[in-house]
Scaffold this motif. Structure first.
Motif, PDB file in Angstrom:
ATOM      1  N   LEU A 112       2.816   0.790   7.707  1.00  0.00           N
ATOM      2  CA  LEU A 112       3.562   1.463   6.636  1.00  0.00           C
ATOM      3  C   LEU A 112       3.393   2.970   6.756  1.00  0.00           C
ATOM      4  O   LEU A 112       4.333   3.738   6.581  1.00  0.00           O
ATOM      5  CB  LEU A 112       3.052   0.973   5.268  1.00  0.00           C
ATOM      6  N   ASN A 113       2.168   3.373   7.073  1.00  0.00           N
ATOM      7  CA  ASN A 113       1.878   4.809   7.031  1.00  0.00           C
ATOM      8  C   ASN A 113       2.226   5.552   8.314  1.00  0.00           C
ATOM      9  O   ASN A 113       2.003   6.757   8.384  1.00  0.00           O
ATOM     10  CB  ASN A 113       0.402   5.036   6.678  1.00  0.00           C
ATOM     11  N   GLN A 114       2.792   4.838   9.297  1.00  0.00           N
ATOM     12  CA  GLN A 114       3.139   5.550  10.528  1.00  0.00           C
ATOM     13  C   GLN A 114       4.106   6.699  10.257  1.00  0.00           C
ATOM     14  O   GLN A 114       4.070   7.719  10.925  1.00  0.00           O
ATOM     15  CB  GLN A 114       3.731   4.578  11.561  1.00  0.00           C
ATOM     16  N   ARG A 115       4.976   6.525   9.252  1.00  0.00           N
ATOM     17  CA  ARG A 115       5.921   7.605   8.944  1.00  0.00           C
ATOM     18  C   ARG A 115       5.397   8.533   7.837  1.00  0.00           C
ATOM     19  O   ARG A 115       6.130   9.385   7.340  1.00  0.00           O
ATOM     20  CB  ARG A 115       7.288   7.025   8.555  1.00  0.00           C
ATOM     21  N   GLY A 116       4.100   8.350   7.478  1.00  0.00           N
ATOM     22  CA  GLY A 116       3.515   9.166   6.406  1.00  0.00           C
ATOM     23  C   GLY A 116       3.570  10.663   6.675  1.00  0.00           C
ATOM     24  O   GLY A 116       4.068  11.427   5.831  1.00  0.00           O
ATOM     25  N   PRO A 117       3.069  11.118   7.825  1.00  0.00           N
ATOM     26  CA  PRO A 117       3.072  12.569   8.071  1.00  0.00           C
ATOM     27  C   PRO A 117       4.480  13.164   8.052  1.00  0.00           C
ATOM     28  O   PRO A 117       4.714  14.233   7.476  1.00  0.00           O
ATOM     29  CB  PRO A 117       2.427  12.679   9.466  1.00  0.00           C
ATOM     30  N   ALA A 157      -6.598   1.591  16.746  1.00  0.00           N
ATOM     31  CA  ALA A 157      -5.930   2.498  17.703  1.00  0.00           C
ATOM     32  C   ALA A 157      -4.629   1.874  18.207  1.00  0.00           C
ATOM     33  O   ALA A 157      -3.676   2.580  18.525  1.00  0.00           O
ATOM     34  CB  ALA A 157      -6.865   2.809  18.858  1.00  0.00           C
ATOM     35  N   ASP A 158      -4.581   0.539  18.272  1.00  0.00           N
ATOM     36  CA  ASP A 158      -3.371  -0.143  18.751  1.00  0.00           C
ATOM     37  C   ASP A 158      -2.184   0.064  17.809  1.00  0.00           C
ATOM     38  O   ASP A 158      -1.055  -0.263  18.156  1.00  0.00           O
ATOM     39  CB  ASP A 158      -3.617  -1.668  18.852  1.00  0.00           C
ATOM     40  N   PHE A 159      -2.448   0.566  16.606  1.00  0.00           N
ATOM     41  CA  PHE A 159      -1.368   0.708  15.626  1.00  0.00           C
ATOM     42  C   PHE A 159      -1.107   2.185  15.303  1.00  0.00           C
ATOM     43  O   PHE A 159      -0.696   2.548  14.212  1.00  0.00           O
ATOM     44  CB  PHE A 159      -1.693  -0.106  14.370  1.00  0.00           C
ATOM     45  N   GLY A 160      -1.381   3.017  16.293  1.00  0.00           N
ATOM     46  CA  GLY A 160      -1.032   4.435  16.186  1.00  0.00           C
ATOM     47  C   GLY A 160      -2.013   5.269  15.380  1.00  0.00           C
ATOM     48  O   GLY A 160      -1.721   6.408  15.026  1.00  0.00           O
ATOM     49  N   VAL A 161      -3.187   4.687  15.079  1.00  0.00           N
ATOM     50  CA  VAL A 161      -4.161   5.407  14.259  1.00  0.00           C
ATOM     51  C   VAL A 161      -5.054   6.271  15.156  1.00  0.00           C
ATOM     52  O   VAL A 161      -5.499   5.812  16.210  1.00  0.00           O
ATOM     53  CB  VAL A 161      -4.996   4.368  13.474  1.00  0.00           C
ATOM     54  N   SER A 381      -2.451   8.557  -0.372  1.00  0.00           N
ATOM     55  CA  SER A 381      -2.197   8.558   1.074  1.00  0.00           C
ATOM     56  C   SER A 381      -0.874   7.878   1.404  1.00  0.00           C
ATOM     57  O   SER A 381      -0.159   8.294   2.311  1.00  0.00           O
ATOM     58  CB  SER A 381      -3.314   7.806   1.804  1.00  0.00           C
ATOM     59  N   LEU A 382      -0.557   6.812   0.659  1.00  0.00           N
ATOM     60  CA  LEU A 382       0.630   6.014   0.976  1.00  0.00           C
ATOM     61  C   LEU A 382       1.882   6.504   0.249  1.00  0.00           C
ATOM     62  O   LEU A 382       2.968   5.971   0.481  1.00  0.00           O
ATOM     63  CB  LEU A 382       0.374   4.544   0.599  1.00  0.00           C
ATOM     64  N   THR A 383       1.736   7.514  -0.606  1.00  0.00           N
ATOM     65  CA  THR A 383       2.899   7.970  -1.383  1.00  0.00           C
ATOM     66  C   THR A 383       4.060   8.455  -0.503  1.00  0.00           C
ATOM     67  O   THR A 383       5.202   8.010  -0.700  1.00  0.00           O
ATOM     68  CB  THR A 383       2.477   9.058  -2.400  1.00  0.00           C
ATOM     69  N   PRO A 384       3.825   9.356   0.458  1.00  0.00           N
ATOM     70  CA  PRO A 384       4.992   9.860   1.206  1.00  0.00           C
ATOM     71  C   PRO A 384       5.757   8.734   1.916  1.00  0.00           C
ATOM     72  O   PRO A 384       6.990   8.636   1.769  1.00  0.00           O
ATOM     73  CB  PRO A 384       4.364  10.842   2.210  1.00  0.00           C
ATOM     74  N   ALA A 385       5.059   7.878   2.663  1.00  0.00           N
ATOM     75  CA  ALA A 385       5.754   6.811   3.404  1.00  0.00           C
ATOM     76  C   ALA A 385       6.411   5.823   2.447  1.00  0.00           C
ATOM     77  O   ALA A 385       7.536   5.354   2.685  1.00  0.00           O
ATOM     78  CB  ALA A 385       4.767   6.079   4.311  1.00  0.00           C
ATOM     79  N   SER A 386       5.732   5.511   1.336  1.00  0.00           N
ATOM     80  CA  SER A 386       6.305   4.559   0.372  1.00  0.00           C
ATOM     81  C   SER A 386       7.551   5.137  -0.277  1.00  0.00           C
ATOM     82  O   SER A 386       8.564   4.444  -0.429  1.00  0.00           O
ATOM     83  CB  SER A 386       5.284   4.221  -0.720  1.00  0.00           C
ATOM     84  N   ALA A 387       7.475   6.404  -0.661  1.00  0.00           N
ATOM     85  CA  ALA A 387       8.630   7.033  -1.319  1.00  0.00           C
ATOM     86  C   ALA A 387       9.820   7.073  -0.365  1.00  0.00           C
ATOM     87  O   ALA A 387      10.961   6.844  -0.776  1.00  0.00           O
ATOM     88  CB  ALA A 387       8.259   8.437  -1.785  1.00  0.00           C
ATOM     89  N   LEU A 403       9.416  -3.627   5.164  1.00  0.00           N
ATOM     90  CA  LEU A 403       8.657  -3.836   3.925  1.00  0.00           C
ATOM     91  C   LEU A 403       8.256  -5.298   3.718  1.00  0.00           C
ATOM     92  O   LEU A 403       7.764  -5.658   2.648  1.00  0.00           O
ATOM     93  CB  LEU A 403       9.485  -3.331   2.732  1.00  0.00           C
ATOM     94  N   GLY A 404       8.456  -6.119   4.746  1.00  0.00           N
ATOM     95  CA  GLY A 404       8.201  -7.562   4.616  1.00  0.00           C
ATOM     96  C   GLY A 404       6.815  -7.892   4.079  1.00  0.00           C
ATOM     97  O   GLY A 404       6.660  -8.774   3.230  1.00  0.00           O
ATOM     98  N   ASP A 405       5.794  -7.174   4.555  1.00  0.00           N
ATOM     99  CA  ASP A 405       4.424  -7.486   4.120  1.00  0.00           C
ATOM    100  C   ASP A 405       4.183  -7.114   2.660  1.00  0.00           C
ATOM    101  O   ASP A 405       3.159  -7.487   2.085  1.00  0.00           O
ATOM    102  CB  ASP A 405       3.413  -6.727   4.980  1.00  0.00           C
ATOM    103  N   PHE A 406       5.115  -6.367   2.077  1.00  0.00           N
ATOM    104  CA  PHE A 406       4.902  -5.875   0.715  1.00  0.00           C
ATOM    105  C   PHE A 406       5.863  -6.521  -0.288  1.00  0.00           C
ATOM    106  O   PHE A 406       5.967  -6.085  -1.433  1.00  0.00           O
ATOM    107  CB  PHE A 406       5.065  -4.337   0.702  1.00  0.00           C
ATOM    108  N   ASN A 407       6.562  -7.549   0.181  1.00  0.00           N
ATOM    109  CA  ASN A 407       7.536  -8.247  -0.659  1.00  0.00           C
ATOM    110  C   ASN A 407       6.872  -8.724  -1.966  1.00  0.00           C
ATOM    111  O   ASN A 407       5.922  -9.507  -1.939  1.00  0.00           O
ATOM    112  CB  ASN A 407       8.066  -9.455   0.130  1.00  0.00           C
TER     113      ASN A 407
END
Ligand SMILES: Cc1cc2nc3c(=O)[nH]c(=O)nc-3n(C[C@H](O)[C@H](O)[C@H](O)COP(=O)(O)OP(=O)(O)OC[C@H]3O[C@@H](n4cnc5c(N)ncnc54)[C@H](O)[C@@H]3O)c2cc1C
Length: 415
Positions: A112-117, A157-161, A381-387, A403-407
């Protein structure tokens, strides 16, 4: 055609989504039962994390909550009086506390947070103050515990962190944070996890919304809801009736009572946390998380904010000074600060879902209602990507973030 959107709950998620929706051409109204930026929006610790994101439902957390029943000073505290109101939630929480589900939850949050920054930068171009402060430092008393926490981050690290570069010893850490005590023997720096003053962030978004002519209504609790044929047509608040094309509910820890007015059982419970101010100190310029003490310290321009604890005490948690005292007592072993100068004690609640993941999306019973809650310990932390995801869902009908995991329908939502 211009879409009209009403957002109920003007905290972090509601305000940031309103700004992105306004930018996409929607006619937005934000309505709050109290003041905008209430709940936990301004009072949180200010950690803007990309790496340390995790669900509360971790192996051992359920047992820890149960054993806290008689101990008011435990970082994770469950009150006996809260249990009857959270039996279903508690059972789901217990089932989520496995290694497998915890790790899957961490992956969902990282994705979810990959697009946060990118989303944070976008909010910045629209008028939000988004400058981030120092890198997050994670010091430990026990080197074995430090190594264990670091090892747990490695698979992410496998998930872009971005991972810490490695363990540092106590002296190396004290070069970065001179206020750390000699008890600190090991730890690491998380380069992409930073801090932001949430008061400044929230106020700048409210100011940007006002400047853009977004309708902001405070002190207007929802009194009744008009709905028919799977559509919500209107809400009547203490300050009048509103009609709209779409309605988003983002009332944070207040979602459960709000949901009832819409005929929804939203399984969110308040997880109360506390913070307290101390005078600024030249030896503490970075945000610090003390995993062994389950507490944090964040330097802002006018104070150091010390915070922590997770307390389950029903929908209207009571303030307990002993928990603030416990934070202060535990952090004395980690930091040399002006301990006698504490001020401005505060408590507020995180919106906690049972599996530790947000609930974002359209519940199947409504065509034009979106739930946006459950961001738990990492809602800032999750506000920007969630918004970003929510604004896309409302304007485009679909989101570029899966958003499937957050249904929200993963829980039984009917009353
Ligand atoms: C002590 C503490 C420390 C934290 N530290 C961090 C951190 O360092 N980093 C991080 O990422 N996250 C942190 N969080 C979590 C973060 O603050 C929350 O997850 C986040 O605020 C949730 O955003 P939200 O918009 O859902 O709710 P909030 O920001 O709490 O906003 C909810 C809004 O809804 C309104 N509302 C409530 N009920 C109703 C109703 N019935 N009708 C209308 N309006 C209503 C409230 O007045 C409020 O304005 C912390 C939380 C706490 C408590």
């Amino acid at each position: 055609m211009t879409k009209s959107v009403v957002i109920v709950g003007g905290g972090l998620i509601g305000l940031a989504t309103a700004l992105l929706l306004n930018e996409r051409g929607a006619e937005v109204t934000v309505v709050d039962h109290a003041k905008l930026g209430g709940g936990a929006a301004r009072g949180n610790a200010g950690f803007m994390c990309t790496t340390l994101l995790e669900p509360l439902a971790a192996p051992g957390a359920f047992k820890s909550a149960l054993t806290s029943l008689n101990d008011p000073t435990r970082a994770l505290r469950m009150h006996a009086r809260a249990i009857p109101g959270m039996l279903g939630w508690g059972m789901h929480f217990a089932r989520s506390c496995t290694n497998e589900r915890y790790n899957a939850g961490r992956v969902s949050l990282a994705k979810l947070n990959q697009r946060g920054p990118e989303a944070l930068a976008l909010l910045g171009t629209l008028g939000a103050t988004v400058a981030l402060d120092g890198q997050l430092v994670v010091p430990f008393h026990d080197p074995a515990v430090a190594a264990d926490y670091l090892a747990r981050l490695t698979p992410m690290a496998d998930f872009g962190v971005t991972l810490p570069t490695g363990l540092l010893d106590g002296n190396e850490l004290r070069k970065i944070v001179p206020a750390l005590t000699d008890h600190i023997t090991s730890g690491y720096v998380v380069p992409n996890d930073r801090s932001i003053d949430p008061r400044v962030f929230v106020d700048s978004i409210i100011e940007a919304l006002r400047a853009r002519g977004v309708t902001l209504i405070e002190d207007a609790p929802v009194i009744s809801v008009g709905h028919a044929n799977r559509r919500v047509n209107s809400i009547t608040t203490a300050k009048g009736t509103l009609t709209f094309d779409e309605i988003m509910l983002s009332a944070g820890a207040g979602m459960r009572p709000l949901g009832r007015l819409f005929g929804l059982r939203v399984p969110i419970v308040p997880g109360q946390g506390y913070n307290v101010g101390l005078p600024v100190n030249a030896g503490l310029q970075n945000p610090v998380i003390f995993e062994e003490a389950h507490a944090v310290a964040t330097p802002f321009a006018d104070r150091i904010r010390l915070g922590g604890t997770m307390e389950f005490d029903g929908d209207h948690p009571r303030f307990d000074q002993r928990r603030v005292d416990a934070i202060l007592a535990s952090l004395r072993k980690y930091l040399n600060l002006e301990w006698d100068g504490s001020f401005d004690t505060w408590s507020g609640s995180r919106p906690m879902s049972a599996d530790g993941l947000p609930m974002m999306g359209r519940p199947r019973d409504f065509e034009n209602l979106i739930l946006a809650t459950g961001h738990g310990m990492f809602g800032l932390s999750l506000t920007p990507a969630s918004a970003l995801a929510l604004s896309e869902l409302i304007i485009d009908g679909t989101s570029s973030v899966n958003l499937g995991d957050f249904n929200p329908d993963r829980f039984r939502l009917r009353k």
